[in-house]
Every structure is written in structure tokens, then in C-alpha cells.
Design a protein around this motif. Structure first.
Motif, mmCIF file in Angstrom:
data_model
loop_
_atom_site.group_PDB
_atom_site.id
_atom_site.type_symbol
_atom_site.label_atom_id
_atom_site.label_comp_id
_atom_site.label_asym_id
_atom_site.label_seq_id
_atom_site.Cartn_x
_atom_site.Cartn_y
_atom_site.Cartn_z
ATOM 1 N N SER A 9 0.848 -1.193 0.000
ATOM 2 C CA SER A 9 0.000 0.000 0.000
ATOM 3 C C SER A 9 0.884 1.244 0.000
ATOM 4 O O SER A 9 2.051 1.203 0.421
ATOM 5 N N LYS A 10 0.326 2.343 -0.480
ATOM 6 C CA LYS A 10 1.055 3.608 -0.469
ATOM 7 C C LYS A 10 1.408 4.002 0.962
ATOM 8 O O LYS A 10 2.479 4.539 1.224
ATOM 9 N N SER A 11 0.529 3.694 1.916
ATOM 10 C CA SER A 11 0.808 4.047 3.309
ATOM 11 C C SER A 11 1.990 3.261 3.873
ATOM 12 O O SER A 11 2.713 3.753 4.728
ATOM 13 N N ALA A 12 2.206 2.039 3.370
ATOM 14 C CA ALA A 12 3.376 1.264 3.806
ATOM 15 C C ALA A 12 4.659 1.976 3.387
ATOM 16 O O ALA A 12 5.605 2.083 4.168
ATOM 17 N N ILE A 13 4.681 2.484 2.167
ATOM 18 C CA ILE A 13 5.851 3.215 1.679
ATOM 19 C C ILE A 13 6.048 4.485 2.505
ATOM 20 O O ILE A 13 7.171 4.843 2.850
ATOM 21 N N SER A 14 4.963 5.146 2.857
ATOM 22 C CA SER A 14 5.040 6.382 3.622
ATOM 23 C C SER A 14 5.650 6.181 5.010
ATOM 24 O O SER A 14 6.169 7.127 5.595
ATOM 25 N N GLN A 15 5.612 4.968 5.507
ATOM 26 C CA GLN A 15 6.149 4.686 6.841
ATOM 27 C C GLN A 15 7.647 4.354 6.821
ATOM 28 O O GLN A 15 8.262 4.234 7.873
ATOM 29 N N TRP A 16 8.222 4.213 5.640
ATOM 30 C CA TRP A 16 9.643 3.890 5.563
ATOM 31 C C TRP A 16 10.483 5.055 6.073
ATOM 32 O O TRP A 16 10.169 6.222 5.834
ATOM 33 N N PRO A 17 11.596 4.749 6.747
ATOM 34 C CA PRO A 17 12.518 5.816 7.170
ATOM 35 C C PRO A 17 13.325 6.324 5.975
ATOM 36 O O PRO A 17 13.000 6.025 4.820
ATOM 37 N N GLU A 18 14.393 7.027 6.225
ATOM 38 C CA GLU A 18 15.229 7.593 5.156
ATOM 39 C C GLU A 18 15.762 6.510 4.220
ATOM 40 O O GLU A 18 15.853 6.719 3.011
ATOM 41 N N ASN A 19 16.112 5.368 4.774
ATOM 42 C CA ASN A 19 16.624 4.259 3.966
ATOM 43 C C ASN A 19 15.551 3.188 3.812
ATOM 44 O O ASN A 19 14.827 2.882 4.759
ATOM 45 N N VAL A 20 15.489 2.601 2.617
ATOM 46 C CA VAL A 20 14.543 1.526 2.324
ATOM 47 C C VAL A 20 14.873 0.332 3.230
ATOM 48 O O VAL A 20 16.053 0.003 3.397
ATOM 49 N N PRO A 21 13.874 -0.315 3.807
ATOM 50 C CA PRO A 21 14.145 -1.525 4.594
ATOM 51 C C PRO A 21 14.946 -2.542 3.755
ATOM 52 O O PRO A 21 14.733 -2.672 2.541
ATOM 53 N N GLU A 22 15.866 -3.232 4.411
ATOM 54 C CA GLU A 22 16.856 -4.056 3.712
ATOM 55 C C GLU A 22 16.264 -5.043 2.708
ATOM 56 O O GLU A 22 16.690 -5.090 1.556
ATOM 57 N N LEU A 23 15.293 -5.829 3.111
ATOM 58 C CA LEU A 23 14.747 -6.831 2.191
ATOM 59 C C LEU A 23 14.016 -6.183 1.020
ATOM 60 O O LEU A 23 14.069 -6.678 -0.110
ATOM 61 N N ARG A 24 13.345 -5.067 1.268
ATOM 62 C CA ARG A 24 12.682 -4.340 0.176
ATOM 63 C C ARG A 24 13.718 -3.742 -0.773
ATOM 64 O O ARG A 24 13.498 -3.675 -1.982
ATOM 65 N N ALA A 25 14.863 -3.327 -0.236
ATOM 66 C CA ALA A 25 15.917 -2.771 -1.083
ATOM 67 C C ALA A 25 16.414 -3.820 -2.074
ATOM 68 O O ALA A 25 16.629 -3.524 -3.251
ATOM 69 N N TYR A 26 16.574 -5.061 -1.606
ATOM 70 C CA TYR A 26 16.995 -6.122 -2.518
ATOM 71 C C TYR A 26 15.915 -6.411 -3.566
ATOM 72 O O TYR A 26 16.213 -6.682 -4.724
ATOM 73 N N GLN A 27 14.666 -6.318 -3.148
ATOM 74 C CA GLN A 27 13.568 -6.522 -4.096
ATOM 75 C C GLN A 27 13.578 -5.416 -5.163
ATOM 76 O O GLN A 27 13.419 -5.693 -6.356
ATOM 77 N N ILE A 28 13.795 -4.187 -4.753
ATOM 78 C CA ILE A 28 13.856 -3.066 -5.690
ATOM 79 C C ILE A 28 15.057 -3.215 -6.614
ATOM 80 O O ILE A 28 14.972 -2.931 -7.813
ATOM 81 N N GLU A 29 16.179 -3.681 -6.080
ATOM 82 C CA GLU A 29 17.359 -3.904 -6.913
ATOM 83 C C GLU A 29 17.033 -4.875 -8.052
ATOM 84 O O GLU A 29 17.402 -4.652 -9.198
#
Length: 63
Positions: free
Chosen positions: A23-43
Motif C-alpha cells: 500500500s502507499k501508506s506502507a511506503i510512507s512509513q519507511w525511514p530515510e533508507n529503504v528496509p533491507e529486504l525491500r531494497a533487494y527486491q527493488i534492486e
């Protein structure tokens, strides 16, 4: 990976959320850095254009 960079790559929070099946609200709750597992997914989604672990530069490797 910075959250703002991921949002910028996908165009906006809604597009990033859709790509990650969140959800868009899940993204809105992220801090300055993307959570680690999501970062690998985005990669993977960006074929490595955004990297989960930024490359170290010479200045990053000093004591």
C-alpha cells in the motif's frame, strides 16, 4: 538505498507501492533508507540500476 531515490525511480509512491505489491501508506512509513529486504527486491525490479548496498568509495573506506 534511499527511500527518496526509490520513489523517484518509480515516479511516485503509488507506482513504487504497486511494483512491490504494497500500500502507499506502507511506503510512507519507511525511514530515510529503504528496509533491507525491500531494497533487494527493488534492486531486482530495477535490474541493478538501484542497488541495495551502495558501492563503497575511497572516502567511505577511511578510518
Amino acid at each position: 538505498m534511499k527511500t527518496k531515490d526509490a520513489i523517484s525511480y518509480f515516479g511516485n509512491k503509488c507506482s513504487l507501492a504497486r511494483a512491490l505489491k504494497l500500500s502507499k501508506s506502507a511506503i510512507s512509513q519507511w525511514p530515510e533508507n529503504v528496509p533491507e529486504l525491500r531494497a533487494y527486491q527493488i534492486e531486482r525490479l530495477t535490474n541493478g540500476l538501484l542497488t541495495a548496498v551502495p558501492q563503497l568509495t575511497h572516502s567511505d573506506n577511511t578510518a
